[in-house]
Design a protein around this motif. Structure first.
Motif, PDB file in Angstrom:
ATOM      1  N   LYS A 253       0.834  -1.191   0.000  1.00  0.00           N
ATOM      2  CA  LYS A 253       0.000   0.000   0.000  1.00  0.00           C
ATOM      3  C   LYS A 253       0.869   1.241   0.000  1.00  0.00           C
ATOM      4  N   ILE A 254       0.351   2.273  -0.632  1.00  0.00           N
ATOM      5  CA  ILE A 254       0.956   3.603  -0.549  1.00  0.00           C
ATOM      6  C   ILE A 254      -0.176   4.574  -0.254  1.00  0.00           C
ATOM      7  N   HIS A 255      -0.015   5.360   0.793  1.00  0.00           N
ATOM      8  CA  HIS A 255      -1.004   6.388   1.108  1.00  0.00           C
ATOM      9  C   HIS A 255      -0.351   7.746   0.919  1.00  0.00           C
ATOM     10  N   LEU A 256      -0.965   8.574   0.105  1.00  0.00           N
ATOM     11  CA  LEU A 256      -0.503   9.934  -0.115  1.00  0.00           C
ATOM     12  C   LEU A 256      -1.288  10.847   0.813  1.00  0.00           C
ATOM     13  N   LYS A 257      -0.579  11.573   1.639  1.00  0.00           N
ATOM     14  CA  LYS A 257      -1.209  12.480   2.599  1.00  0.00           C
ATOM     15  C   LYS A 257      -0.860  13.908   2.180  1.00  0.00           C
ATOM     16  N   LEU A 258      -1.841  14.613   1.653  1.00  0.00           N
ATOM     17  CA  LEU A 258      -1.644  15.942   1.079  1.00  0.00           C
ATOM     18  C   LEU A 258      -2.274  17.003   1.953  1.00  0.00           C
ATOM     19  N   GLU A 259      -1.533  18.059   2.208  1.00  0.00           N
ATOM     20  CA  GLU A 259      -2.062  19.282   2.799  1.00  0.00           C
ATOM     21  C   GLU A 259      -1.726  20.401   1.832  1.00  0.00           C
ATOM     22  N   ALA A 260      -2.732  21.209   1.512  1.00  0.00           N
ATOM     23  CA  ALA A 260      -2.533  22.202   0.461  1.00  0.00           C
ATOM     24  C   ALA A 260      -3.205  23.518   0.792  1.00  0.00           C
ATOM     25  N   SER A 261      -2.617  24.566   0.288  1.00  0.00           N
ATOM     26  CA  SER A 261      -3.221  25.887   0.319  1.00  0.00           C
ATOM     27  C   SER A 261      -3.316  26.357  -1.127  1.00  0.00           C
ATOM     28  N   VAL A 262      -4.551  26.458  -1.608  1.00  0.00           N
ATOM     29  CA  VAL A 262      -4.793  26.851  -3.004  1.00  0.00           C
ATOM     30  C   VAL A 262      -5.897  27.914  -2.998  1.00  0.00           C
ATOM     31  N   PRO A 263      -5.519  29.182  -3.055  1.00  0.00           N
ATOM     32  CA  PRO A 263      -6.515  30.257  -2.995  1.00  0.00           C
ATOM     33  C   PRO A 263      -7.543  30.152  -4.122  1.00  0.00           C
ATOM     34  N   GLY A 264      -8.823  30.329  -3.735  1.00  0.00           N
ATOM     35  CA  GLY A 264      -9.897  30.427  -4.712  1.00  0.00           C
ATOM     36  C   GLY A 264     -10.511  29.122  -5.175  1.00  0.00           C
ATOM     37  N   ILE A 265      -9.943  27.991  -4.809  1.00  0.00           N
ATOM     38  CA  ILE A 265     -10.473  26.718  -5.298  1.00  0.00           C
ATOM     39  C   ILE A 265     -11.553  26.211  -4.346  1.00  0.00           C
ATOM     40  N   SER A 266     -12.583  25.590  -4.914  1.00  0.00           N
ATOM     41  CA  SER A 266     -13.623  24.992  -4.078  1.00  0.00           C
ATOM     42  C   SER A 266     -13.135  23.640  -3.557  1.00  0.00           C
TER      43      SER A 266
END
Length: 139
Positions: free
Chosen positions: A93-106
């Protein structure tokens, strides 16, 4: 576009008592230590699973930035941790754990784009034999 990248591993001795090094074409890794301890216990050096995690997190994050840019969004910060699970001699298994800051996106557009990046990133395609999951948090 077509290109080839290379890496080299060298090993001396038995699997448990031996030791080796791994180097990359760019020399970012230059004779990095490789051993039983660095793979199955704690030790200074790297291991194949860690390198797969690095490759996958880097590829996915770059792919996501391209997809977001195509939609007119400029990410302020994309931080991805890839967790590679090794179990009974197999990467399961591979789990991708993403935290993001993307202005304006829903939230929905963010989730859809992150999921698409996971599906189309070249390393994800290569690793299709393993279960690859994603959790994405828009900050």
């Amino acid at each position: 576009m077509k290109f080839t990248r290379t890496a080299n591993a060298n090993w001396k001795g038995t699997g448990m008592d031996g030791a080796g090094t791994i180097s990359t074409q760019s020399t970012t890794l230059n004779k990095a230590q490789l051993s039983f301890k660095t793979r199955f216990a704690d030790g200074v050096g790297t291991n194949p699973e860690e390198l797969i995690a690095a490759a996958h997190s880097g590829c996915f994050t770059m792919q996501l930035s391209f997809l977001l840019s195509e939609q007119g969004f400029t990410p302020e910060d994309l931080n991805t941790e890839a967790q590679v699970t090794f179990e009974d001699g197999t990467i399961t298994k591979i789990h991708l754990k993403l935290e993001a800051s993307v202005p304006g996106i829903s939230e929905q557009d963010f989730q859809d784009t992150a999921t698409k990046a996971k599906e189309v990133c070249p390393v994800s395609k290569l690793l299709k034999a393993a279960e690859i999951t994603l959790s994405a948090v828009l900050l």
